[in-house]
Motif scaffolding. Structure first.
Motif, short mmCIF file in Angstrom:
data_model
loop_
_atom_site.label_atom_id
_atom_site.label_comp_id
_atom_site.label_asym_id
_atom_site.label_seq_id
_atom_site.Cartn_x
_atom_site.Cartn_y
_atom_site.Cartn_z
N GLN C 18 3.39 -6.41 9.23
CA GLN C 18 3.71 -4.99 9.04
C GLN C 18 4.19 -4.76 7.61
OE1 GLN C 18 4.15 -2.50 12.64
NE2 GLN C 18 5.98 -3.76 12.95
N ALA C 19 4.92 -5.72 7.08
CA ALA C 19 5.40 -5.58 5.70
C ALA C 19 4.22 -5.51 4.74
CB ALA C 19 6.31 -6.76 5.34
N LYS C 20 3.13 -6.20 5.09
CA LYS C 20 1.94 -6.19 4.22
C LYS C 20 1.08 -4.95 4.46
CE LYS C 20 1.24 -11.19 3.77
NZ LYS C 20 1.02 -11.76 5.12
N GLY C 21 1.53 -4.05 5.31
CA GLY C 21 0.80 -2.80 5.49
C GLY C 21 0.16 -2.60 6.85
N GLY C 22 0.31 -3.61 7.74
CA GLY C 22 -0.31 -3.48 9.06
C GLY C 22 0.54 -2.63 10.00
N THR C 23 -0.06 -2.21 11.13
CA THR C 23 0.68 -1.47 12.16
C THR C 23 0.42 -2.09 13.51
OG1 THR C 23 -0.22 0.49 11.06
CG2 THR C 23 1.22 0.88 12.93
N VAL C 24 1.49 -2.24 14.27
CA VAL C 24 1.32 -2.70 15.64
C VAL C 24 0.64 -1.61 16.45
CG1 VAL C 24 2.57 -3.21 17.77
CG2 VAL C 24 3.28 -4.27 15.63
N ILE C 25 -0.32 -2.02 17.26
CA ILE C 25 -0.91 -1.07 18.20
C ILE C 25 -0.69 -1.62 19.60
CG2 ILE C 25 -3.20 -2.12 17.81
CD1 ILE C 25 -4.43 0.52 18.66
N ALA C 26 -0.03 -0.85 20.42
CA ALA C 26 0.25 -1.29 21.79
C ALA C 26 -0.81 -0.66 22.70
CB ALA C 26 1.66 -0.89 22.20
N GLY C 27 -0.51 0.48 23.31
CA GLY C 27 -1.52 1.16 24.14
C GLY C 27 -2.55 1.84 23.26
N GLY C 28 -2.08 2.41 22.18
CA GLY C 28 -2.99 3.10 21.27
C GLY C 28 -2.90 4.60 21.33
N THR C 29 -2.04 5.14 22.24
CA THR C 29 -2.01 6.60 22.37
C THR C 29 -1.58 7.27 21.07
OG1 THR C 29 0.24 6.50 23.25
CG2 THR C 29 -1.56 6.58 24.85
N LEU C 30 -0.69 6.64 20.33
CA LEU C 30 -0.25 7.23 19.06
C LEU C 30 -1.15 6.79 17.91
CD1 LEU C 30 3.60 6.72 19.49
CD2 LEU C 30 2.33 8.84 19.79
N ALA C 31 -1.39 5.46 17.83
CA ALA C 31 -2.11 4.93 16.68
C ALA C 31 -3.55 5.43 16.62
CB ALA C 31 -2.09 3.40 16.71
N VAL C 32 -4.27 5.39 17.75
CA VAL C 32 -5.69 5.76 17.69
C VAL C 32 -5.84 7.27 17.51
CG1 VAL C 32 -7.94 5.56 18.80
CG2 VAL C 32 -6.25 3.75 19.10
N ALA C 33 -4.94 8.04 18.11
CA ALA C 33 -4.99 9.50 17.88
C ALA C 33 -4.81 9.78 16.39
CB ALA C 33 -3.92 10.20 18.70
N GLY C 34 -3.89 9.04 15.77
CA GLY C 34 -3.68 9.19 14.32
C GLY C 34 -4.92 8.82 13.54
N LEU C 35 -5.56 7.73 13.91
CA LEU C 35 -6.79 7.31 13.24
C LEU C 35 -7.86 8.37 13.38
CD1 LEU C 35 -7.28 3.56 14.22
CD2 LEU C 35 -7.13 4.46 11.91
N ASN C 36 -7.98 8.92 14.58
CA ASN C 36 -8.99 9.95 14.83
C ASN C 36 -8.82 11.15 13.92
OD1 ASN C 36 -10.24 8.51 16.86
ND2 ASN C 36 -9.15 9.51 18.52
N TYR C 37 -7.56 11.46 13.58
CA TYR C 37 -7.29 12.65 12.76
C TYR C 37 -7.13 12.32 11.29
CZ TYR C 37 -7.28 16.14 16.38
OH TYR C 37 -7.69 17.02 17.36
N GLY C 38 -7.45 11.07 10.91
CA GLY C 38 -7.42 10.71 9.49
C GLY C 38 -6.03 10.46 8.96
N ASP C 39 -5.04 10.24 9.87
CA ASP C 39 -3.69 9.91 9.38
C ASP C 39 -3.73 8.55 8.71
OD1 ASP C 39 -1.82 11.25 12.24
OD2 ASP C 39 -2.96 12.21 10.61
N LYS C 40 -2.76 8.35 7.81
CA LYS C 40 -2.71 7.05 7.16
C LYS C 40 -2.04 6.06 8.10
CE LYS C 40 -2.92 8.11 2.24
NZ LYS C 40 -4.25 8.62 2.49
#
Lengths: 162, 455, 269
Positions: C18-40
């Motif tokens: 995570q320090a190197k820029g990665g993000t944990v993805i668990a279920g994905g409800t937050l992370a993938v929705a963010g990806l879909n909308y072009g969030d960083k």
């Protein structure tokens, strides 16, 4: 753009595809595998139009990364009709006017199927809970709830007669 | 299903074969098997994704648009702005002789609502297009904004739409649609009670499960095929051809099942710019609203504010009705001038009133442009009218059903619009509804009919 | 969309990723929705399946839930019956099949209803900071959520309450399921008929779940009756910072929080 191999069972058949890393199951189904019944309504998991069944559970394909489906069993609406015969849910939706524009219908039917697969005698509240993640803007939900209860009755009858 | 054959029995036909029979929808088999085809149920190699740069401000002057950084984003192919659009103006109502045209396809000097289209980023992927949008630099000078219909009509209010030069639509030289019948002041003077109430509604978003969008594909022989979920294919064809300066036959419109329209997919906003994008890049282009765009940018039902002043006798007859109605068209006309006309035509409701005065204003504010939705121009007016009817009934101590029966149009009555009533049926509808609801109504009212006024 | 997935081999490796820029993805409800909308969203997406974090353990009166335990698995577990209303108030069945406890701790208001319940339960968060495994009270974790963004949450634990002491309500505008206008979780242990160590947690009243300390004080040592409930309701919104959003305004949230606290506490025990 890194391509990644994915392999999963789709409607009973092995599928393998190269997809863009980090893309969703929804994008893979519609863009690569030519299956359009699964719909995109919000891309954020709030409308349920993208609902598919993965290993027996209802899942939102717009929030599911295709790569995480490796080794799983995925079912879309196309997988419900076997040899041209309609599943009782499809029949009940048709006869009960449970679809108008039809856009929510694939997600609704699959959400309902996951309910009936684990609970053959659902109450009205059980049905409402099962479709609570699926938005319909046309029917007002009542015909859909009735159709699911009718299909449940049909399936129980079939089982008795089997 | 019940037949109420006792109503209009002499005008009834017995040879009808479809009315009252349950018929299956012709498209439902496709719906339940997933075979129904919506516009986006297609793949095209080389598809470009269009994402729009939108105004973050309610009202602002555009000082500059800098797309240079955005063009460098990997995957971005082209960015369109106002200068690329052959006829940069929407023409929706000019086709039925309602003018002026008042909305740019892509904004150039000014933005008039939050979310207005400014520049179209075309890229190989959605991700690249969104990254491109983030890098387009628009310099704004924010302007004071107005959000309320009555505020917008006050002198000194910020001018929303320069194409009109004022914050209202001009109807053949008049500042609103007007209905004048009899003399309302006389009616109020004669009445036993006079009340005035105000009603208002907020904008209502249709929120169809399928968002607005289209895909345009270069076809053979310099034609372009547009797969769209528009509810109005001919509007789309005509408007697009005018905006693109294109002969009509070069544009091929393919509609199909709309995943929920409700009047929200009639504005022809996505197709012209998608056509242009496909023409300039020679590639298929998809322009699909995100859910956020559908909620905030796509047109809602207009918010309305309605003042109804009524004069009523103590025995329940409405003598005079004065209506001031304001339609919030938002920043641009779209179909609102037509909707406001419908509102005026709908007043004072299906009731015979000797003195009627109606002013319906189509007002511009810095809100999302509004447009059609089920019962366009009429639904909110009905809400106001019918709540008012209930209030009047309570005021004079009458049953609300009986009150409506008493005041309803009869055949041969003269409407405020100078048309004679024909084929009225409100009395019978109220009687049938009361019956079904086990709502008792008096014999005197049960004896009334729409066919002629009782002595 | 492009993102690379990387499976973490052990919890201690995650903070570094995570320090190197990665993000944990668990279920994905937050992370993938963010990806879909072009969030960083940070790249790579760190997959933490296969680390055994999807287990529910109950030993005596203590429950330990791995960070990847889903709302659906909580709703199926009879040992956690008192939490079923909480789990079932989060999304529809498809969301519950993927939404995780860990993810819920990071969900911004008006989401994060399980976190509200866990705050009322005085839950502890287990995390790994890259050097060592640590435990923190959930409240502390939430308050330092931004600072602790690189740490990897591995699970939560809490003492199982007496079923009758735990109450929960989520006020929504659209039935049957929607994001919260106000969420209230209350733990009301009683000793000799008097409330001892009440904990009341609020959701959608601040950027993350918070305690309603003044309301707790108003109940402390008192019987749960009309007077004490009234006193608690009066002060429940003090110190909160609700936001305006698509579901409700801050004003409305402040107005109704006392009403719903009264109803929740007024329910027969």
């Amino acid at each position: 753009m890194t391509k990644v191999a994915v392999q999963f069972t789709l409607n009973g058949q092995e599928q393998s595809e190269f997809i863009e890393g980090g893309s969703t199951l929804l994008a893979a189904l519609r863009g690569k595998l030519g299956l359009y019944s699964t719909k995109a309504g919000c891309h954020q998991g709030t409308c349920g139009a993208c609902t598919v069944i993965i290993d027996g559970e209802p899942r939102l394909s717009c929030l599911t990364l295709a790569e995480r489906c490796t080794g799983k069993e995925v079912t879309t609406l196309e997988g419900l009709t076997s040899n041209g015969a309609l599943h009782p849910l499809q029949q009940a939706f048709m006869e009960g006017f449970a679809a108008q524009c039809g856009f929510c219908t694939p997600g609704m039917i699959l959400a309902a199927k996951t309910l009936l697969d684990r609970n053959p005698s659902p109450s009205r509240d059980d049905v409402i809970d099962a479709i609570s993640g699926n938005i319909c803007r046309c029917t007002g939900y009542e015909p859909i709830i009735s159709a699911v209860l009718t299909a449940a009755e049909q399936l129980r009858g079939k089982k008795k007669n089997a | 299903m019940e037949y109420r054959k006792e109503y209009f029995s002499d005008a009834r036909r017995e040879d009808l074969t479809e009315v009252g029979v349950t018929r299956q929808r012709s498209d439902v088999l496709g719906h339940v098997t997933g075979k129904t085809q919506y516009y986006a149920d297609r793949t095209f190699p080389g598809l470009l994704h269009l994402k729009m740069v939108r105004s973050p401000h309610h009202h602002a002057r555009i000082k500059s648009i800098d797309i240079s950084k955005a063009l460098k984003v990997p995957g971005v192919v082209r960015i369109l702005s106002a200068k690329d659009v052959p006829q940069n103006i929407y023409t929706i109502l000019c086709l039925i002789q309602v003018e002026p045209n008042d909305e740019p396809v892509l904004a150039f000097d000014k933005v008039r609502y939050k979310g207005e289209q400014i520049a179209a980023v075309l890229a190989e992927s959605e991700q690249a297009a969104l990254a491109g949008v983030a890098k387009v630099k628009v310099a704004y000078e924010e302007l004071p904004a107005v959000f309320d219909v009555e505020e917008a009509l006050k002198p000194g209010a910020p001018l929303v739409n320069e194409y009109h030069g004022r914050n209202w639509f001009t109807y053949e030289g008049h500042h609103c649609r007007r209905v004048r019948f009899g003399n309302v002041e006389e009616g109020f003077a004669e009445a036993d009670h006079v009340i005035e109430e105000m009603y208002q509604s907020s904008p209502i978003e249709h929120a169809p499960t399928e968002t607005t969008g289209c895909i345009v594909v270069p076809d053979q022989n310099e034609r372009y095929a547009c797969y769209s979920n528009t509810q109005a294919l001919y509007f789309t064809l005509d408007n697009s051809a005018l905006i693109l300066n294109s002969p009509f036959h070069k544009l091929r419109l393919i509609g199909g099942t709309v995943g929920g329209g409700f009047g929200g997919k009639v504005d022809v906003i996505t197709e012209p710019i998608a056509f242009l994008s496909a023409m300039l890049t020679r590639r298929p282009v998809k322009y699909e609203y995100t859910r956020e765009e559908e909620m905030q940018v796509s047109s809602p039902r207009a918010a309305e504010r309605i003042y109804i002043k009524d004069g009523v006798t103590k025995d329940g007859r409405i003598l005079a009705r004065k209506v001031r109605l304001y339609v919030d068209a938002g920043a641009y006309s779209r179909h609102s001038p037509y909707g406001t006309t419908k509102a005026a035509a709908h007043m004072p409701g299906p009731y015979t009133i000797p003195h009627v005065w109606v002013d319906c204003h189509c007002v511009y504010t810095n809100r999302t442009p509004s447009s059609a939705m089920r019962g366009f121009g009429v639904t909110i007016g009905d809400f106001a009218l019918e709540v008012q009817m209930d209030k009047l009934a309570r005021l004079v101590g009458m049953d609300p059903m009986e009150f409506r029966i008493l005041n309803a149009y009869r055949d041969g009555d003269m409407k405020a619009h100078r048309k004679e009533v024909q084929g009225a049926a409100l009395v019978e509808c109220v009687k049938a509804a009361a019956d079904l609801a086990h709502w008792p109504i008096g014999e005197r009212y049960k004896a009334m009919s729409s066919e002629k006024r009782e002595a | 969309m492009t993102a690379t997935l990387l499976a973490a081999k052990q919890p201690r490796a995650v903070p570094g990723l995570q320090a190197k820029g990665g993000t944990v993805i668990a279920g994905g409800t937050l992370a993938v929705a963010g990806l879909n909308y072009g969030d960083k969203i940070g790249n790579p997406l760190i997959i933490v399946d296969g680390l055994g974090l999807d287990r529910i353990e109950v030993k005596g009166k203590k429950a330990t839930l791995g960070a990847l335990v889903t709302m659906a698995s909580i709703a199926r577990d009879r040992r956690l019956k008192f939490l079923h209303p909480v789990a079932n108030s989060i999304g529809g069945p498809a969301v519950r099949a993927m939404a995780t406890i860990g993810g819920n701790l990071f969900a911004p208001a008006p989401y994060g209803d399980m976190a509200v319940a866990l705050v009322a339960l005085d839950a502890e968060v287990a995390l790994h900071d890259g050097k060592a495994a640590r435990k923190l009270p959930l409240e502390t974790f939430l308050a330092q959520r931004k600072k602790l963004a690189r740490a990897f949450v591995t699970g939560v634990s809490f003492a199982l309450p007496e079923a009758r002491d735990f109450r929960y309500t989520k006020i929504i505008r659209r039935k049957p399921v929607s994001a919260s206008v106000v969420t209230i979780a209350a733990l009301l242990p009683r000793k000799a008929g008097k409330i001892k160590s009440a904990r009341i947690a609020l959701g959608a009243m601040a950027p993350h779940a918070v305690r309603a300390r003044k309301a707790e004080l108003a109940l402390e040592g008192k019987a749960l009756d009309k007077m004490s409930i009234e006193a608690a309701a009066k002060v429940v919104a003090e110190g909160t910072a609700p936001a305006d959003d698509a579901y409700a305004t801050a004003w409305y949230r402040r107005e109704i929080a006392p009403v719903h606290l009264k109803r929740l506490l007024g329910e027969a025990a």
